[in-house]
Design an enzyme around this catalytic site. Structure first.
Site, PDB file in Angstrom:
ATOM      1  N   ARG A 196      37.290  23.257 -62.673  1.00  0.00           N
ATOM      2  CA  ARG A 196      38.110  22.964 -61.488  1.00  0.00           C
ATOM      3  C   ARG A 196      39.579  23.260 -61.778  1.00  0.00           C
ATOM      4  O   ARG A 196      40.382  23.387 -60.870  1.00  0.00           O
ATOM      5  CB  ARG A 196      38.004  21.486 -61.070  1.00  0.00           C
ATOM      6  CG  ARG A 196      36.633  20.958 -60.665  1.00  0.00           C
ATOM      7  CD  ARG A 196      35.913  21.821 -59.687  1.00  0.00           C
ATOM      8  NE  ARG A 196      35.043  22.751 -60.378  1.00  0.00           N
ATOM      9  CZ  ARG A 196      34.560  23.858 -59.827  1.00  0.00           C
ATOM     10  NH1 ARG A 196      34.889  24.190 -58.603  1.00  0.00           N
ATOM     11  NH2 ARG A 196      33.756  24.670 -60.514  1.00  0.00           N
ATOM     12  N   GLN A 243      26.117  25.422 -62.558  1.00  0.00           N
ATOM     13  CA  GLN A 243      26.705  24.398 -61.682  1.00  0.00           C
ATOM     14  C   GLN A 243      25.628  23.625 -60.911  1.00  0.00           C
ATOM     15  O   GLN A 243      25.905  23.068 -59.849  1.00  0.00           O
ATOM     16  CB  GLN A 243      27.699  25.042 -60.717  1.00  0.00           C
ATOM     17  CG  GLN A 243      28.906  25.658 -61.428  1.00  0.00           C
ATOM     18  CD  GLN A 243      29.956  26.176 -60.460  1.00  0.00           C
ATOM     19  OE1 GLN A 243      30.545  25.418 -59.704  1.00  0.00           O
ATOM     20  NE2 GLN A 243      30.179  27.469 -60.483  1.00  0.00           N
ATOM     21  N   LYS A 301      32.504  34.149 -54.928  1.00  0.00           N
ATOM     22  CA  LYS A 301      31.186  34.317 -54.288  1.00  0.00           C
ATOM     23  C   LYS A 301      31.254  34.165 -52.769  1.00  0.00           C
ATOM     24  O   LYS A 301      30.535  34.844 -52.050  1.00  0.00           O
ATOM     25  CB  LYS A 301      30.165  33.350 -54.873  1.00  0.00           C
ATOM     26  CG  LYS A 301      30.364  31.892 -54.497  1.00  0.00           C
ATOM     27  CD  LYS A 301      29.255  31.022 -55.045  1.00  0.00           C
ATOM     28  CE  LYS A 301      29.478  29.562 -54.738  1.00  0.00           C
ATOM     29  NZ  LYS A 301      29.471  29.254 -53.320  1.00  0.00           N
ATOM     30  N   THR A 302      32.120  33.282 -52.281  1.00  0.00           N
ATOM     31  CA  THR A 302      32.237  33.084 -50.828  1.00  0.00           C
ATOM     32  C   THR A 302      32.727  34.361 -50.163  1.00  0.00           C
ATOM     33  O   THR A 302      32.260  34.740 -49.088  1.00  0.00           O
ATOM     34  CB  THR A 302      33.194  31.914 -50.511  1.00  0.00           C
ATOM     35  OG1 THR A 302      32.730  30.750 -51.208  1.00  0.00           O
ATOM     36  CG2 THR A 302      33.245  31.616 -49.023  1.00  0.00           C
ATOM     37  N   ASP A 358      23.417  30.298 -49.761  1.00  0.00           N
ATOM     38  CA  ASP A 358      24.497  29.949 -50.690  1.00  0.00           C
ATOM     39  C   ASP A 358      24.068  28.746 -51.536  1.00  0.00           C
ATOM     40  O   ASP A 358      23.218  27.963 -51.123  1.00  0.00           O
ATOM     41  CB  ASP A 358      25.750  29.606 -49.872  1.00  0.00           C
ATOM     42  CG  ASP A 358      27.003  29.525 -50.742  1.00  0.00           C
ATOM     43  OD1 ASP A 358      26.954  29.960 -51.902  1.00  0.00           O
ATOM     44  OD2 ASP A 358      28.036  29.026 -50.240  1.00  0.00           O
ATOM     45  N   GLU A 359      24.668  28.609 -52.715  1.00  0.00           N
ATOM     46  CA  GLU A 359      24.392  27.468 -53.617  1.00  0.00           C
ATOM     47  C   GLU A 359      22.883  27.275 -53.817  1.00  0.00           C
ATOM     48  O   GLU A 359      22.356  26.158 -53.738  1.00  0.00           O
ATOM     49  CB  GLU A 359      25.006  26.169 -53.055  1.00  0.00           C
ATOM     50  CG  GLU A 359      26.495  26.241 -52.769  1.00  0.00           C
ATOM     51  CD  GLU A 359      27.377  26.221 -54.005  1.00  0.00           C
ATOM     52  OE1 GLU A 359      26.839  26.331 -55.119  1.00  0.00           O
ATOM     53  OE2 GLU A 359      28.598  26.114 -53.856  1.00  0.00           O
TER      54      GLU A 359
END
Length: 780
Positions: A614, A256, A33-34, A225-226
């Site tokens: 992770r 998340q 996504k970044t 973002d987020e």
């Protein structure tokens, strides 16, 4: 097509080149996504959109910095500098400085951190002559923070009788007055606290339509973002700024969303399509980070949540190893299993320490992990907090213990002489130090003989000093007969440390009490371990020496190649080759405090999803059948989250086991159930013979598991090796010990039940072990 766009897959390319209109990108874990956000901004600029018209909001300064650097390599550094890119707080602070005069603030207003706020609130509480034990500064600040993030201004507070009643019920009826005074004092000082940066921005955009219009026209394109982590205040600002052009792109993953305790509202992302017309939705579902087993296992977990946006995360990566599930007897054994596995995997696969991460639900769990890693000489780093023995509350307890052993320890004395507060101020301490230097005596000796000195200390304070000396001397008497566990339990209770830390009911305060509990658990473990060592007593001196040596090892580690230890909340956004998720037990993870409602339990499940995703190559899930709680071994049940993973993705190293008392009621436990035969008889008084009272073990019930989990490997959870008391053990043998690791037998002495072996352990030094207790395994 621009060269950099060729690095994107089709799913990533679509949202990158979609410039106009409202859009939402649902980005699964590890889906890039970044990269999409970065390339989208670069693409917009290459299409002639002025960077001054682009607002990009992130949740960390690190993320903003990395994105800006990537964009600069594509479009050039000078143009990238014109972007409005940063965290919510940094961007809004910039706007507030420009428009400060509208709100009556100077443009160079001060931003108070939490310590500044605490000091100011503490002053207000004193000036109002309120009970500081009821109105604790940190708790008041936390309450004021929640008001501000919920957009409850001072005026709104006093207009809301329910809020006033709630504070009155909590024995804090003056909360509104403190809030009012705090806001006025901040205004008078030309200061805003962290929460004001959001609240005052909302005020600015609401009260001044011309300011809102100005920034709506400037920020024609907005990226967030987020988005799942935004709170109500942030949501309203973004909504207001985007209202005119509606060119808004939000990126996030509902799976998340793990920050509800900070005010994050998952409904912001779930309801985004209701807030804007003709919203385009894009899904990034290919995971580039993890193996198929890890991705599929994570999907099978998050699928249990009812509140979610539909997506199917997949990966083209290798199948990878199955997720390993390990059961230990205690939390100490769990730590030793993790450390041993790291050591073996490193050697076998040629990995670095930095390829491993240990994730836990609460900070206090790091103690057992740290101890096991130190014993095997594995360097590690605690992220987002101090090493366990460096934390304030732990140093406070250890300072009391150090003072018992050595009353001349000046640093330990200065740390605890007035903590918990006992009316011995800094001026008195300064006079004691001067006196000790003048008389060439220790501070403690001067305090013992305070009546014989000519120090200018009033009689009331002298009595307090004498009481402190008596307290320490009483501990010294107990130390002559008690082991370190019994002593520390007594000290933490009678010194007032537990009571003092227990007053703080904020998350930080609760964590401090948990850490003290964990220290005492470690002492119990230490005492039991010392039974094996010849001439060892489990005394305070032995424990302090063990801790001191451990601390020295910590200080020697300056290498960047370290195992990472952190809470799962801190791990969000990171990735590691091998991940251990430890303490997977009911009431620990999921937390006992987060199972009251479905929404709380679903957040815990999202937290587990974050932990699992992770891992790149291998994930380990570990739990203990029993865990120390204040020195008592309490049975634990494996977490429901292990059960919720589809078993085809698991490799169960040790059979699943639950320890519960039989929940099914049976009629015969109530005796004869025929009414006409029920008679009351007084209970016969039991007779006791000293030291011969029969000890009845409580009946253990092993609940049947809901599926047939068979171990696929021989259980590695033995008692730690065979007892070699009756076997032949020779000088020169290589042995393995569950606590001390591998070593070589140097000498054997004694006879019968007193046979001892002197063993030089690679990381534990030379130890003399009683073979009837020692858990040794001959390996060569």
């Amino acid at each position: 097509m621009e060269k950099y766009l060729s690095q994107l897959n089709d799913a990533q390319l679509e949202p990158t080149i979609q410039v106009d209109g409202p859009m939402i990108v649902i980005a699964g874990a590890g889906s890039g996504k970044t990269r999409v956000l970065t390339y989208r901004i670069a693409y917009m600029m290459s299409k002639g959109i002025d960077p001054f018209n682009i607002l990009s909001l992130t949740f960390t300064n690190k993320a903003a910095k990395e994105m800006k650097e990537r964009i600069a390599t594509i479009v050039g550094a000078s143009e990238a500098k014109n972007l409005w890119m940063g965290t919510f707080h940094s961007i809004f602070a910039k706007i507030l400085r420009i428009e400060a005069d509208k709100l009556g603030f100077p443009s160079n207003f001060t931003i108070y951190d939490s310590q500044d706020s605490d000091k100011l609130i503490g002053s207000i509480i004193r000036e109002m002559q309120l009970d500081k034990d009821i109105y604790k500064a940190k708790q008041v600040r936390s309450r004021i923070s929640s008001y501000k993030n919920s957009l409850i201004t001072v005026r709104a507070y006093f207009q809301n009788p329910e809020l006033k009643e709630a504070d009155a019920m909590a024995r804090r009826p003056r909360m509104g007055d403190i809030y009012k005074e705090y806001v006025e004092r901040c205004f008078k000082a030309g200061a805003m606290d962290f929460d004001d940066l959001l609240l005052r921005t909302n005020e600015l955009l609401t009260r001044f339509p011309e300011v809102l219009a100005k920034y709506q026209n400037r920020f024609k394109y907005i990226l967030v973002d987020e988005y799942q982590d935004t709170n109500h205040s942030q949501y309203l600002i973004v909504r207001a700024l985007a209202d005119k052009f509606q060119n808004i792109c939000v990126v996030g993953d509902d799976a998340q969303s793990i920050y509800a305790f900070r005010g994050a509202n998952i409904s912001n992302i779930l309801n985004f399509q209701k807030d804007y017309d003709d919203v385009k939705m894009f899904r990034l579902e290919q995971n580039y980070r993890s193996t198929k087993n890890i991705v599929n296992a994570a999907n099978s977990i998050i699928d249990k949540n009812q509140t979610k946006l539909e997506k199917i995360v997949w990966t083209a990566n290798d199948e990878g190893g199955k997720i390993k599930v390990h059961r230990s007897l205690t939390d100490g054994d769990e730590g030793r299993y993790v450390a041993s596995t790291i050591l073996e995997t490193k050697t076998k696969e040629g990995l670095n320490n930095s390829d491993f991460a240990i994730l836990y639900r609460t900070n206090s769990q790091s103690r057992a992990m740290e101890e096991a890693l130190r014993k095997r000489g594995i360097p590690y780093r605690i992220y987002g907090g101090l090493s366990f023995y460096q934390r304030k509350e732990i140093k406070d307890v250890l300072s009391y213990l150090r003072l018992i052993v050595n009353p001349a320890d000046e640093e330990a004395l200065k740390r605890v002489i007035n903590f918990p507060p006992r009316g011995i101020g800094q001026t008195t301490v300064d006079r004691l130090i001067v006196g000790a230097n003048g008389y060439k005596r220790t501070i403690f000796e001067v305090m013992k003989n305070i009546d014989k000195t000519d120090l200018k200390i009033n009689s009331g304070t002298k009595n307090k000093l004498k009481d402190f000396v008596t307290l320490i001397e009483s501990y010294q008497v107990l130390n002559q007969t008690a082991d370190v566990f019994e002593l520390a339990e007594h000290v933490t209770r009678t010194s007032g440390l537990l009571k003092e830390f227990g007053k703080d009911t904020t998350p930080e305060g609760v964590t401090r009490v948990e850490n003290i509990e964990e220290l005492i658990n470690g002492m119990k473990d230490f005492v039991e371990g010392q039974i094996e060592i010849a001439d060892a007593t489990g005394s305070l001196s032995e424990f302090l020496e063990d801790v001191a040596l451990s601390s020295d090892l910590d200080n020697e580690t300056e290498d960047d190649d370290e195992v990472a230890l952190m809470t799962i909340h801190l791990a969000k956004g990171l990735e590691f080759s091998n991940v251990f998720i430890v303490g997977l037990e009911e009431d620990l993870f999921p937390s006992a405090m987060s199972m009251n409602t479905r929404s709380e339990l679903e957040e815990e499940r999202r937290l587990f999803y974050v932990a699992l995703t992770r891992a790149e190559k291998q994930a380990y899930l570990t739990y203990a059948l029993s865990r120390y709680r204040w020195g008592k071994l309490v049975d634990s049940d494996p977490s429901r989250f292990i059960e919720e993973i589809d078993e085809q993705y698991l490799e169960v190293l040790t059979p699943m086991e639950e320890r519960r008392i039989n929940p099914m009621l049976s009629a015969d436990i109530f005796g004869d159930t025929e009414p006409n035969k029920i008679r009351y008889k007084p209970a016969k008084q039991p007779t006791f013979t000293k030291n011969k009272t029969p000890k009845k073990e409580p009946e253990k019930y092993v609940a049947p598991t809901t599926r047939n989990l068979k171990p696929v490997a021989k259980s590695s959870e033995s008692s730690g090796g065979s007892n070699l008391f009756d076997n032949k053990l020779a000088v020169g043998n290589k042995v393995k010990h569950i606590r001390f690791g591998t070593g070589e037998v140097l000498k054997i002495e004694g006879a019968g039940a007193d046979v001892k072996a002197e063993i030089n352990f690679q990381h534990g030094g030379t130890k003399k072990l009683l073979l009837r207790f020692a858990k040794l395994e001959v390996i060569g």
